[in-house]
Design a protein around this motif. Structure first.
Motif, PDB file in Angstrom:
ATOM      1  N   LEU A 128      63.113-154.521 -31.182  1.00 16.11           N
ATOM      2  CA  LEU A 128      64.236-153.846 -30.521  1.00 16.11           C
ATOM      3  C   LEU A 128      64.222-152.334 -30.704  1.00 16.11           C
ATOM      4  O   LEU A 128      64.054-151.582 -29.745  1.00 16.11           O
ATOM      5  CB  LEU A 128      65.570-154.408 -31.048  1.00 16.11           C
ATOM      6  N   TYR A 129      64.408-151.888 -31.949  1.00 17.48           N
ATOM      7  CA  TYR A 129      64.712-150.483 -32.183  1.00 17.48           C
ATOM      8  C   TYR A 129      63.580-149.523 -31.806  1.00 17.48           C
ATOM      9  O   TYR A 129      63.836-148.449 -31.246  1.00 17.48           O
ATOM     10  CB  TYR A 129      65.099-150.254 -33.643  1.00 17.48           C
ATOM     11  N   ALA A 130      62.333-149.874 -32.110  1.00 14.81           N
ATOM     12  CA  ALA A 130      61.228-148.965 -31.817  1.00 14.81           C
ATOM     13  C   ALA A 130      61.082-148.733 -30.315  1.00 14.81           C
ATOM     14  O   ALA A 130      60.811-147.615 -29.866  1.00 14.81           O
ATOM     15  CB  ALA A 130      59.923-149.505 -32.404  1.00 14.81           C
ATOM     16  N   ALA A 131      61.259-149.793 -29.535  1.00 15.56           N
ATOM     17  CA  ALA A 131      61.179-149.650 -28.080  1.00 15.56           C
ATOM     18  C   ALA A 131      62.307-148.767 -27.559  1.00 15.56           C
ATOM     19  O   ALA A 131      62.093-147.902 -26.707  1.00 15.56           O
ATOM     20  CB  ALA A 131      61.210-151.015 -27.411  1.00 15.56           C
ATOM     21  N   LEU A 132      63.520-148.986 -28.066  1.00 19.82           N
ATOM     22  CA  LEU A 132      64.648-148.153 -27.646  1.00 19.82           C
ATOM     23  C   LEU A 132      64.407-146.688 -27.983  1.00 19.82           C
ATOM     24  O   LEU A 132      64.741-145.792 -27.211  1.00 19.82           O
ATOM     25  CB  LEU A 132      65.920-148.620 -28.356  1.00 19.82           C
TER      26      LEU A 132
END
Length: 249
Positions: A211-215
């Motif tokens: 989730l977070y790295a892509a965002l």
């Protein structure tokens, strides 16, 4: 993404402003054959509705602790961003007895009953379906969330320096989540590409790659649950079909 983004909710707002129609989360469950694809706009709508449920019906306030007893799933990703939007602490796998409220999947309902506050249950059925019968002592997320507003505004500004996430026995502020996610995205070479993750959400590595790295990098996620049950050759085909640029499993 905007260099001024300091919380995960900020990252989502920037993604929505940049390109609302692009895919953000594509979810596979290799135990059921389910596939769901959510654009930035659709994902953000789910987040807004869930944040309104949290802040309104559940009366959650900044600093409250939400025990998230959920697997790697697109609805878990929604809850993580909803918590960030309200300013409550997303305690991944946290102790329900010490939480202000609990959000549970179908496999952890007994443990979740230790929470003395509000209890929300997710059936985790295809297309966000509800329980055939609502578990006793819980509100069914799939019943409660559709009527919530499509836009969300917090009652109080979210402080990026306050605790936002509890995982791996430690705590991270919203700003620290964003900082670590950006560093992970650079290390993995995600960029604006697609990252496939088969990791659990029970540790930071899974939360970041799923989730977070892509965002943080303007990319998107192919989130795979029960990848160990996939038939031979399925992963390779999925990587090609989804135009995956980075695989973490």
């Amino acid at each position: 993404m905007n260099a001024n983004d300091r919380t995960p909710a900020d990252l989502l707002r920037s993604a929505l402003a940049a390109d609302p129609g692009r895919p953000l989360v594509t979810f596979y469950d290799d135990a059921t054959g389910e596939r769901v694809e959510l654009s930035v706009a659709t994902f953000a709508n789910w987040v807004a509705k869930t944040a309104n449920l949290l802040q309104g019906d559940l009366a959650a306030e900044p600093g409250d602790r939400v025990a998230l007893l959920l697997p790697a799933h697109w609805q878990t990703a929604v809850w993580l961003l909803a918590c960030s939007s309200v300013g409550v602490v997303a305690d991944v796998g946290g102790d329900p007895a010490s939480a202000d409220l609990v959000v549970s999947g179908p496999e952890s309902l007994d443990a979740a009953r230790a929470c003395s506050g509000e209890r929300i249950a997710l059936a985790l059925r295809p297309l966000g379906g509800r329980f055939p019968q609502t578990p006793e002592g819980f509100a069914d997320y799939a019943v409660e969330v559709p009527s919530q507003g499509d836009r969300f505004a917090p009652y109080a500004p979210v402080d990026p320096d306050e605790v936002a996430l509890a995982v791996d026995g430690g705590e991270l502020s919203g700003a620290e989540v964003v900082e670590r996610a950006r560093a992970d995205a650079e290390r993995l070479g995600v960029g604006p590409g697609r990252i496939l993750s088969g990791l659990s959400y029970g540790a930071w590595e899974g939360l970041s790659s799923g989730l977070y790295a892509a965002l943080a990098s303007g990319g998107s996620v192919v989130l795979c649950r029960n990848l160990d049950q996939a038939a031979e050759g399925v992963l390779e085909k999925r990587v090609a079909d989804e135009r995956v640029t980075v695989t973490v499993r």
